[in-house]
Design an enzyme around this catalytic site. Structure first.
Site, PDB file in Angstrom:
ATOM      1  N   ASP A   1       0.853  -1.188   0.000  1.00 16.71           N
ATOM      2  CA  ASP A   1       0.000   0.000   0.000  1.00 16.71           C
ATOM      3  C   ASP A   1       0.885   1.234   0.000  1.00 16.71           C
ATOM      4  O   ASP A   1       1.995   1.205   0.535  1.00 16.71           O
ATOM      5  CB  ASP A   1      -0.911   0.009   1.234  1.00 16.71           C
ATOM      6  CG  ASP A   1      -2.190   0.810   1.000  1.00 16.71           C
ATOM      7  OD1 ASP A   1      -3.279   0.211   0.963  1.00 16.71           O
ATOM      8  OD2 ASP A   1      -2.091   2.048   0.842  1.00 16.71           O
TER       9      ASP A   1
ATOM     10  N   LYS B   1      -0.881   2.626   7.264  1.00 19.02           N
ATOM     11  CA  LYS B   1      -1.593   1.341   7.213  1.00 19.02           C
ATOM     12  C   LYS B   1      -0.610   0.179   7.268  1.00 19.02           C
ATOM     13  O   LYS B   1      -0.813  -0.805   7.972  1.00 19.02           O
ATOM     14  CB  LYS B   1      -2.408   1.233   5.915  1.00 19.02           C
ATOM     15  CG  LYS B   1      -3.758   1.848   5.993  1.00 19.02           C
ATOM     16  CD  LYS B   1      -4.594   1.454   4.775  1.00 19.02           C
ATOM     17  CE  LYS B   1      -5.968   2.100   4.885  1.00 19.02           C
ATOM     18  NZ  LYS B   1      -6.784   1.931   3.696  1.00 19.02           N
TER      19      LYS B   1
ATOM     20  N   THR C   1     -13.306  -2.712  -8.580  1.00 21.44           N
ATOM     21  CA  THR C   1     -14.462  -2.609  -9.467  1.00 21.44           C
ATOM     22  C   THR C   1     -14.197  -1.465 -10.449  1.00 21.44           C
ATOM     23  O   THR C   1     -14.081  -0.317 -10.041  1.00 21.44           O
ATOM     24  CB  THR C   1     -15.742  -2.329  -8.638  1.00 21.44           C
ATOM     25  OG1 THR C   1     -15.845  -3.334  -7.631  1.00 21.44           O
ATOM     26  CG2 THR C   1     -16.975  -2.339  -9.505  1.00 21.44           C
TER      27      THR C   1
ATOM     28  N   GLU D   1     -14.770  -8.855  -6.976  1.00 19.38           N
ATOM     29  CA  GLU D   1     -14.895  -9.262  -5.581  1.00 19.38           C
ATOM     30  C   GLU D   1     -16.343  -9.096  -5.131  1.00 19.38           C
ATOM     31  O   GLU D   1     -16.950  -8.076  -5.407  1.00 19.38           O
ATOM     32  CB  GLU D   1     -13.963  -8.379  -4.727  1.00 19.38           C
ATOM     33  CG  GLU D   1     -13.971  -8.717  -3.265  1.00 19.38           C
ATOM     34  CD  GLU D   1     -13.686 -10.186  -3.027  1.00 19.38           C
ATOM     35  OE1 GLU D   1     -12.594 -10.645  -3.369  1.00 19.38           O
ATOM     36  OE2 GLU D   1     -14.570 -10.879  -2.490  1.00 19.38           O
TER      37      GLU D   1
ATOM     38  N   CYS E   1     -20.062   0.833  -2.172  1.00 18.89           N
ATOM     39  CA  CYS E   1     -20.202   0.215  -3.496  1.00 18.89           C
ATOM     40  C   CYS E   1     -21.484   0.540  -4.260  1.00 18.89           C
ATOM     41  O   CYS E   1     -21.407   0.930  -5.424  1.00 18.89           O
ATOM     42  CB  CYS E   1     -20.058  -1.302  -3.366  1.00 18.89           C
ATOM     43  SG  CYS E   1     -18.389  -1.775  -2.879  1.00 18.89           S
TER      44      CYS E   1
ATOM     45  N   LYS F   1     -23.615  -0.425   7.933  1.00 18.93           N
ATOM     46  CA  LYS F   1     -24.289  -1.674   8.303  1.00 18.93           C
ATOM     47  C   LYS F   1     -23.548  -2.260   9.510  1.00 18.93           C
ATOM     48  O   LYS F   1     -22.440  -1.798   9.825  1.00 18.93           O
ATOM     49  CB  LYS F   1     -24.340  -2.648   7.139  1.00 18.93           C
ATOM     50  CG  LYS F   1     -22.987  -3.183   6.709  1.00 18.93           C
ATOM     51  CD  LYS F   1     -23.206  -4.264   5.683  1.00 18.93           C
ATOM     52  CE  LYS F   1     -21.915  -4.806   5.152  1.00 18.93           C
ATOM     53  NZ  LYS F   1     -22.109  -5.867   4.179  1.00 18.93           N
TER      54      LYS F   1
HETATM   55  N1  LIG Z   1     -15.342  -2.650   0.276  1.00 18.80           N
HETATM   56  C1  LIG Z   1     -16.094  -3.585  -0.272  1.00 18.80           C
HETATM   57  O1  LIG Z   1     -16.983  -4.150   0.367  1.00 18.80           O
HETATM   58  C2  LIG Z   1     -15.863  -3.995  -1.706  1.00 18.80           C
HETATM   59  C3  LIG Z   1     -16.479  -5.175  -2.177  1.00 18.80           C
HETATM   60  C4  LIG Z   1     -16.257  -5.553  -3.493  1.00 18.80           C
HETATM   61  C5  LIG Z   1     -15.471  -4.763  -4.325  1.00 18.80           C
HETATM   62  N2  LIG Z   1     -14.904  -3.623  -3.845  1.00 18.80           N
HETATM   63  C6  LIG Z   1     -14.047  -2.846  -4.749  1.00 18.80           C
HETATM   64  O2  LIG Z   1     -12.700  -3.122  -4.400  1.00 18.80           O
HETATM   65  C7  LIG Z   1     -11.906  -1.944  -4.567  1.00 18.80           C
HETATM   66  C8  LIG Z   1     -11.219  -1.609  -3.255  1.00 18.80           C
HETATM   67  O3  LIG Z   1     -12.200  -1.304  -2.284  1.00 18.80           O
HETATM   68  P1  LIG Z   1     -11.842  -1.116  -0.740  1.00 18.80           P
HETATM   69  O4  LIG Z   1     -13.129  -0.937  -0.034  1.00 18.80           O
HETATM   70  O5  LIG Z   1     -10.920  -2.195  -0.303  1.00 18.80           O
HETATM   71  O6  LIG Z   1     -11.049   0.275  -0.806  1.00 18.80           O
HETATM   72  P2  LIG Z   1     -10.189   0.976   0.340  1.00 18.80           P
HETATM   73  O7  LIG Z   1     -10.314   2.420   0.106  1.00 18.80           O
HETATM   74  O8  LIG Z   1     -10.564   0.405   1.681  1.00 18.80           O
HETATM   75  O9  LIG Z   1      -8.679   0.502   0.052  1.00 18.80           O
HETATM   76  C9  LIG Z   1      -7.952   0.891  -1.052  1.00 18.80           C
HETATM   77  C10 LIG Z   1      -6.481   0.912  -0.663  1.00 18.80           C
HETATM   78  O10 LIG Z   1      -5.693   1.086  -1.834  1.00 18.80           O
HETATM   79  C11 LIG Z   1      -4.568   1.881  -1.476  1.00 18.80           C
HETATM   80  N3  LIG Z   1      -3.956   2.412  -2.688  1.00 18.80           N
HETATM   81  C12 LIG Z   1      -4.397   3.384  -3.521  1.00 18.80           C
HETATM   82  N4  LIG Z   1      -3.541   3.553  -4.545  1.00 18.80           N
HETATM   83  C13 LIG Z   1      -2.535   2.676  -4.378  1.00 18.80           C
HETATM   84  C14 LIG Z   1      -1.368   2.356  -5.119  1.00 18.80           C
HETATM   85  N5  LIG Z   1      -1.073   2.957  -6.271  1.00 18.80           N
HETATM   86  N6  LIG Z   1      -0.554   1.398  -4.648  1.00 18.80           N
HETATM   87  C15 LIG Z   1      -0.832   0.764  -3.498  1.00 18.80           C
HETATM   88  N7  LIG Z   1      -1.927   1.008  -2.760  1.00 18.80           N
HETATM   89  C16 LIG Z   1      -2.783   1.949  -3.193  1.00 18.80           C
HETATM   90  C17 LIG Z   1      -5.144   2.914  -0.533  1.00 18.80           C
HETATM   91  O11 LIG Z   1      -4.134   3.528   0.252  1.00 18.80           O
HETATM   92  C18 LIG Z   1      -6.113   2.060   0.288  1.00 18.80           C
HETATM   93  O12 LIG Z   1      -5.483   1.533   1.441  1.00 18.80           O
HETATM   94  C19 LIG Z   1     -12.855  -0.865  -5.075  1.00 18.80           C
HETATM   95  O13 LIG Z   1     -12.806  -0.821  -6.473  1.00 18.80           O
HETATM   96  C20 LIG Z   1     -14.204  -1.352  -4.621  1.00 18.80           C
HETATM   97  O14 LIG Z   1     -15.243  -0.884  -5.430  1.00 18.80           O
HETATM   98  C21 LIG Z   1     -15.080  -3.224  -2.552  1.00 18.80           C
END
Ligand SMILES: NC(=O)c1ccc[n+]([C@@H]2O[C@H](COP(=O)([O-])OP(=O)(O)OC[C@H]3O[C@@H](n4cnc5c(N)ncnc54)[C@H](O)[C@@H]3O)[C@@H](O)[C@H]2O)c1
Length: 473
Positions: free
Chosen positions: A30, A35, A123, A160, A287, A347
């Site tokens: 990350d 983090k 996504t 995911e 999402c 939630k």
């Molecule tokens: N949260 C969910 O329930 C969920 C479920 C399915 C899909 N998704 C999808 O998954 C993706 C991630 O969601 P999330 O909720 O985990 O996001 P999040 O914001 O919790 O985490 C994203 C992480 O990526 C890091 N990041 C950003 N740019 C980076 C880079 N260049 N190199 C390394 N790290 C980097 C950020 O610092 C952050 O820690 C999104 O596209 C989301 O739509 C999320």
């Protein structure tokens, strides 16, 4: 296999932990050094049940480490997951800047030592399957010279479907795995990666036993674009389903029908299914809103107007407003009143507040001159940190929220709220008004405890078939 996961958010950390638990050697990367430091110290940057325990087991099984430096782990990996955020831009379009940066860095880290698979778990807009490939190639071109064709990689989409709050169970025992890729060698690598999961050939962790009904996990293999569309279609369907339940609930309330009874009645129809039919204050989270907006944007680019998806957003906006209307019906004037919110997270079982109905409701109440008190078992710190301008009075317990309040609004259905002593809460309040935004409480019990109770889609006096209204004490 050797795996790198880019992004240690809700998706990346869980994905890394689960793949390592299955026996793969995983590095999570990350750009957020705080983090990474936390994860190295064994502290969790997010709240997700069982994540800490799973990471401990993962470290002993496949092995897992955390770093801010992508180059070395990416170069050593067979599979590199992109799990960075794709938040919405003001236009509704997905912000792909994090994804773009990650893809370019992967390209920069590549060499000709072997075939690698870059997997998009974030996504991303439908139809952008090629984007990651293009950006990885750009990353290669910008940092390498000579014959660039010798650097071999494939791109896949592996959307995911985990739900925050039950993310580990959803990842270890998924309903399905979707793999989208154009070449067989890419698909083969992913089948190999997921084999232990697909065959359920791993010892279940003691804290999450394998449900009896779980057998081999279905794998849906598709093109890149179809895999991306599956993710958007799934979220859009779920949001529409909840919106439908809310619409029916609003009609129920007017005609004297009990929405939970109606939902139970239709949910048993196998074509409909019982889940995601609970009326409430509307969906939230990172999402649904973002993905529907992104899908609408894509549709628009192709000259198509999706009225159903537009309506899903509109119905949800109105549903959040419903709480304010219910409070106005009970209290008439909200200016100067004290409203207590039970729950802030979008939630239960998460600290995530992205697009949480609680924030919308609190903001609206504060704008109208009300005072807002709140309690959430997990999400208060995240709410304080993320919304410093929101003048909420944070309380140490539900009882403190109730003290001298004019109304309580149940916003998040945390399990512990179901066990509250309602009579005790009612006695503490200036006015015992309860708006149950998740239909968590039994109306009769709440009324007997002294509350002026209203739920969602639950009329004050339910119409009985014989014409005699059901008596409410
Ligand atoms: N949260 C969910 O329930 C969920 C479920 C399915 C899909 N998704 C999808 O998954 C993706 C991630 O969601 P999330 O909720 O985990 O996001 P999040 O914001 O919790 O985490 C994203 C992480 O990526 C890091 N990041 C950003 N740019 C980076 C880079 N260049 N190199 C390394 N790290 C980097 C950020 O610092 C952050 O820690 C999104 O596209 C989301 O739509 C999320």
């Amino acid at each position: 296999m050797r795996v790198t996961v880019i992004g240690t958010g809700y998706v990346g950390t869980v994905t890394g932990a689960c793949l390592s638990y299955l026996g793969h050697r995983v590095t999570c990367v990350d750009t957020d050094a705080r983090k990474i430091d936390k994860l190295r110290r064994g502290e969790m940057p997010i709240y997700e049940p069982h994540l800490e325990e799973l990471l401990k087991l993962a470290a002993r099984r496949g092995g897992i480490d955390f770093t801010t430096e992508l180059a070395a782990p990416a170069a050593e990996s067979d599979v590199i997951f992109i799990a960075v955020g794709t938040p919405p831009l003001p236009t509704g379009e997905a912000n792909l800047s994090y994804l773009e940066a990650a893809a370019r860095s992967i390209g920069a880290a590549m060499d000709d030592a072997g075939f690698r698979v870059v997997v998009n778990k974030s996504t991303v807009p439908v139809g952008s399957g090629n984007l990651v490939e293009t950006l990885v190639r750009e990353g290669i071109r910008d940092t390498h010279t000579g014959d660039l064709k010798r650097i071999r990689f494939g791109v896949a989409s592996n959307p995911e479907f985990l739900r925050e709050g039950s993310a580990i169970a959803d990842s270890l025992y998924p309903d399905r795995i979707v793999l989208g890729a154009e070449e067989e060698c890419t698909m083969r690598a992913l089948r190999e990666l997921y084999r232990p999961l697909v065959e359920q050939r791993f010892d279940a962790p003691a804290f999450l036993p394998r449900p009896a009904a779980v057998g081999a996990v279905p794998v849906v293999t598709t093109t890149l674009t179809s895999a991306e569309m599956i993710k958007y279609a799934a979220n859009a369907f779920l949001a529409v389903k909840i919106g439908f339940a809310n619409e029916i609930a609003n009609i129920c309330e007017r005609v004297g029908a009990e929405a939970p009874e109606v939902m139970a009645g239709i949910g048993l129809d196998a074509r409909i299914g019982a889940r995601f039919l609970s009326p409430g204050v509307g969906w939230g989270g990172s999402c649904f809103g973002k993905d529907i907006q992104s899908l609408l944007h894509t549709a628009q680019e192709y000259g198509y107007q999706s009225r159903l998806l537009e309506a899903a957003l509109e119905v949800n906006r109105a549903q959040r407003q419903l709480v304010i209307q219910k409070l106005q019906e009970k209290l008439f004037i909200l200016k100067g009143r004290t409203i207590g919110l039970l729950g802030l997270a979008f939630k239960p079982e998460t600290d995530d507040l992205r697009d949480a109905p609680s924030l919308h409701i609190a903001e609206r109440l504060l704008q109208m001159g009300a005072r807002v008190k709140a309690y959430d078992p997990i999400a208060m710190q995240a709410c304080r940190d993320g919304n410093p301008s929101l003048k909420i009075q944070y309380c140490a317990s539900p009882e403190e929220v109730a003290e001298e309040a004019d109304a309580l609004v149940l916003v998040t259905e945390w399990r512990q709220f179901a066990r509250l002593d309602l009579a005790d809460l009612a006695k503490r309040m200036a006015r015992a008004v309860l708006v149950d935004g998740r239909n968590l409480f039994d109306p009769e019990t709440a009324r007997q405890a002294g509350f002026d109770y209203s739920g969602i889609g639950r009329p004050q006096r339910a119409a009985r078939a014989n014409g005699t209204p059901h008596e409410v004490p």
